[in-house]
Design a protein around this motif. Structure first.
Motif, short mmCIF file in Angstrom:
data_model
loop_
_atom_site.label_atom_id
_atom_site.label_comp_id
_atom_site.label_asym_id
_atom_site.label_seq_id
_atom_site.Cartn_x
_atom_site.Cartn_y
_atom_site.Cartn_z
N LEU A 1 0.85 -1.20 0.00
CA LEU A 1 0.00 0.00 0.00
C LEU A 1 0.88 1.24 0.00
CD1 LEU A 1 -2.81 -0.92 2.55
CD2 LEU A 1 -2.88 -1.02 0.05
N PHE A 2 0.31 2.38 -0.40
CA PHE A 2 1.03 3.64 -0.34
C PHE A 2 0.86 4.21 1.06
CE2 PHE A 2 -0.39 3.71 -4.98
CZ PHE A 2 0.75 3.06 -5.40
N PRO A 3 1.92 4.21 1.89
CA PRO A 3 1.75 4.52 3.30
C PRO A 3 1.36 5.97 3.57
CG PRO A 3 4.07 4.29 2.76
CD PRO A 3 3.31 3.87 1.54
N HIS A 4 1.62 6.86 2.59
CA HIS A 4 1.34 8.27 2.82
C HIS A 4 -0.06 8.65 2.36
CE1 HIS A 4 2.55 7.78 -1.30
NE2 HIS A 4 2.21 9.02 -1.58
N LYS A 5 -0.82 7.69 1.87
CA LYS A 5 -2.16 8.01 1.39
C LYS A 5 -3.19 7.22 2.18
CE LYS A 5 -1.13 9.49 -3.27
NZ LYS A 5 -1.50 10.88 -2.95
N CYS A 6 -4.33 7.85 2.45
CA CYS A 6 -5.38 7.15 3.18
C CYS A 6 -5.95 6.05 2.29
CB CYS A 6 -6.46 8.12 3.64
SG CYS A 6 -7.49 8.77 2.30
N VAL A 7 -6.76 5.20 2.90
CA VAL A 7 -7.33 4.05 2.19
C VAL A 7 -8.04 4.50 0.91
CG1 VAL A 7 -9.16 2.32 2.35
CG2 VAL A 7 -7.49 2.57 4.21
N MET A 8 -8.88 5.51 1.05
CA MET A 8 -9.63 5.99 -0.12
C MET A 8 -8.68 6.43 -1.24
SD MET A 8 -12.32 6.76 -1.72
CE MET A 8 -13.77 6.75 -0.70
N ASP A 9 -7.65 7.20 -0.88
CA ASP A 9 -6.73 7.69 -1.92
C ASP A 9 -5.90 6.56 -2.53
OD1 ASP A 9 -7.73 10.14 -1.43
OD2 ASP A 9 -6.01 10.90 -0.30
N ASN A 10 -5.59 5.55 -1.72
CA ASN A 10 -4.91 4.37 -2.27
C ASN A 10 -5.74 3.76 -3.40
OD1 ASN A 10 -2.36 2.78 -1.15
ND2 ASN A 10 -3.12 4.09 0.50
N ASP B 1 -15.94 1.44 6.43
CA ASP B 1 -15.75 2.38 7.54
C ASP B 1 -14.30 2.82 7.70
OD1 ASP B 1 -15.20 -0.28 8.14
OD2 ASP B 1 -15.34 0.08 10.30
N LYS B 2 -13.40 2.25 6.90
CA LYS B 2 -11.98 2.61 7.04
C LYS B 2 -11.49 3.53 5.93
CE LYS B 2 -10.96 -0.03 10.59
NZ LYS B 2 -10.71 0.60 11.89
N ALA B 3 -12.39 4.09 5.16
CA ALA B 3 -12.00 4.87 3.98
C ALA B 3 -11.00 5.98 4.33
CB ALA B 3 -13.22 5.46 3.29
N LYS B 4 -11.18 6.58 5.50
CA LYS B 4 -10.32 7.72 5.84
C LYS B 4 -9.09 7.31 6.64
CE LYS B 4 -12.14 11.10 3.74
NZ LYS B 4 -11.77 10.33 2.54
N ALA B 5 -8.97 6.01 6.97
CA ALA B 5 -7.84 5.56 7.78
C ALA B 5 -6.56 5.55 6.96
CB ALA B 5 -8.13 4.17 8.33
N MET B 6 -5.43 5.67 7.66
CA MET B 6 -4.14 5.51 7.01
C MET B 6 -3.73 4.03 7.10
SD MET B 6 -3.43 8.55 5.99
CE MET B 6 -1.68 8.63 5.55
N PRO B 7 -2.95 3.56 6.12
CA PRO B 7 -2.55 2.15 6.15
C PRO B 7 -1.95 1.71 7.48
CG PRO B 7 -1.98 3.09 4.05
CD PRO B 7 -2.51 4.22 4.89
N ALA B 8 -1.15 2.58 8.11
CA ALA B 8 -0.49 2.20 9.36
C ALA B 8 -1.49 1.90 10.46
CB ALA B 8 0.46 3.31 9.81
#
Ligand SMILES: Nc1ncnc2c1ncn2[C@@H]1O[C@H](COP(=O)(O)OP(=O)(O)OP(=O)(O)O)[C@@H](O)[C@H]1O
Ligand SMILES: [Mg+2]
Lengths: 219, 261
Positions: free
Chosen positions: B102-111, B142-149
């Motif tokens: 995953l792209f760690p600097h992007k939230c789930v939605m942006d990934n 429900d995790k759309a805004k979460a970060m991968p970490a």
């Protein structure tokens, strides 16, 4: 007493010039760092060669010589710069060459799996660089960029050699006018130090802001 | 009978002097679910990476959906593919990695939305709408805004699946997508894969050491050993009645290691 405040005014004017040089030089250094740093990892050998020549040349010759060229030699080819612009040019190109290696190192430090994810998602080379690699690499670059900016700040004093009235130049002026050595030199010491502190503090808070939420990075 | 969607013809691949794939050929029909099994180092990952254009081939030909993958036909001649041709071919294929990537600097939605917006020019609103459907499908709306970490391994892998699906590939490649996960997180990812297999007609190639899952999931199983396909057949044939000695040996070892078949 009023006399001292007048002299302090001179020194502060010098500080403004130093700040101006640092800011403008840093902007130019940043632009050059990204151009040359990304150029160093280009897939076109001519771009890589140009970037390498720039970096090696400006790291391999002294900032004094570069400044003299910018101010005294360029006019012969029809390019007359004000002392300020000559200073910005020499400082920006010089520090940019060092920072370009930082950009390159940071790009190379991003794991292969991120590049592969870009390929698997069919992003073009530049799209992957711009949206995936560089944003992560930026975080790696920032601390060293902070050091580079402080180096640049300290190097600004060379412009006093082409009679630009920066902090160091004004300190000399005040010293020769008052005969006092302590007051002007203590003031410039403190001012350089405070400016450097401001840079480190600024870079560190930027770092913290950008690191928020990232994998394996201190927040 | 429809034409195969993947046609691998006598490809070879070496790393240095080590021959990883040795004249490998195989065909996959549209919609087919394939499990690739075999001992470590047998070339399973390598063939998936080659199909995703992450690795070049030294010889042979690959056709995807009737078109050459590593070659372009120009005036009846086959030339090496250029970047544009590869980009066109990659639209048909998606891949999910063992370590998610995953792209760690992007939230789930942006990934999930990044690639559709950049490579297909999808508008943000449309990309996000589709991403929400996909995240819902993998159980992570429900995790759309979460970060991968902030996600568990299983959640990360489900995001990675949604991200690959967002480009609507015809073919999906899965390389040991559960082997980096804690045991209790494996099932949630396998459930997503079952759902995908049941609800879509995508062609799916799966490298796995989960023999039980391979048995239920696959239409056909390929057993790899030393860069060749030693045996292939329906899951029951391969898992219950393997003909080749090497397949038998491999399965025995796997069962001894405690894997359910
Ligand atoms: N980039 C590389 N450079 C050198 N050798 C490589 C490289 N990639 C893979 N190999 C070697 O090629 C062989 C096949 O690797 P591959 O990853 O395809 O095996 P695999 O079947 O996926 O095995 P595993 O079950 O362990 O994942 C291995 O011996 C591996 O060490
Ligand atoms: Mg593998």
């Amino acid at each position: 007493m009023t006399q001292w405040s007048g002299y302090l005014g001179l020194i502060l004017q010098g500080a403004l010039v130093t700040i101006e040089l640092t800011l403008m030089g840093s902007v130019l250094a940043l632009i050059m760092a990204f151009l040359a740093g990304i150029g160093r990892v280009s897939r076109f050998s001519i771009v890589r060669a140009l970037a390498t020549i720039y970096i090696e040349f400006f790291r391999g010759t002294s900032i004094f010589v570069q400044l003299f060229w910018a101010y005294f030699v360029l006019p012969f080819v029809g390019l007359s710069l004000t002392p300020l612009l000559a200073g910005v040019l020499a400082l920006g190109l010089n520090v940019g060459a060092y920072a370009a290696e930082v950009v390159r190192g940071a790009i190379l430090s991003i794991g292969r799996e991120q590049y592969e994810a870009c390929t698997a998602l069919n992003l073009g080379r530049w799209q992957g660089m711009r949206h995936v690699i560089l944003p992560q690499a930026l975080l790696v670059m920032l601390p060293t960029f902070g050091n580079n900016a402080i180096e640049l700040l300290k190097a600004t004093s060379v412009v006093s050699l082409i009679s630009l009235a920066d902090l160091t130049f004004q300190a000399q002026v005040v010293r020769s006018q008052t005969g006092s050595t302590l007051m002007p030199f203590v003031s410039v010491l403190v001012i350089y130090f405070v400016l450097a502190l401001i840079i480190s503090w600024g870079v560190r808070s930027l770092e913290r802001r950008m690191a928020r939420g990232l994998d394996g990075v201190r927040v | 009978m429809p034409a195969p969607i993947i046609k691998v013809d006598a490809i070879s691949k070496s790393f240095g002097t080590f021959k990883v794939l040795d004249g490998l050929s195989m065909q996959v029909m549209p919609g087919e679910k394939l499990a690739l099994i075999g001992p470590s180092g047998s070339g399973k990952t390598t063939i998936l990476r080659i199909l995703m254009t992450l690795e070049k081939i030294d010889g042979g030909h690959i056709q995807i959906d009737g078109e050459q993958l590593y070659h372009m036909e120009r005036n009846g001649r086959l030339l090496p593919a250029d970047e544009r041709h590869l980009a066109k071919m990659r639209q048909k294929i998606g891949m999910v990695f063992q370590l998610f990537n995953l792209f760690p600097h992007k939230c789930v939605m942006d990934n999930v939305t990044l690639a559709p917006m950049l490579t297909k020019g999808v508008a943000r609103a449309a990309a996000e709408k589709r991403a929400m459907q996909l995240l819902d499908m993998v159980g992570l709306a429900d995790k759309a805004k979460a970060m991968p970490a902030q996600l568990s391994g299983g959640q990360k892998q489900r995001v990675a699946i949604a991200r690959a699906l967002a480009l609507s590939p015809k073919i999906m490649l899965f390389d040991e997508v559960t082997s980096a996960l804690d045991p209790e997180l494996v099932e949630e990812v396998l459930n997503v894969m079952r759902k995908l297999a049941a609800e879509t007609d995508m062609t799916m190639l799966l490298v796995t050491h989960e023999m039980g899952f391979a048995h239920d999931f696959a239409d056909r199983v390929l057993f790899f050993d030393r860069g060749r396909i030693v045996e292939e057949g329906k899951p029951d044939e391969i898992f219950r009645h393997p003909k080749q000695e090497r397949t038998q040996g491999f399965l025995k070892k796997i069962i001894a290691a405690g894997h359910r078949v």
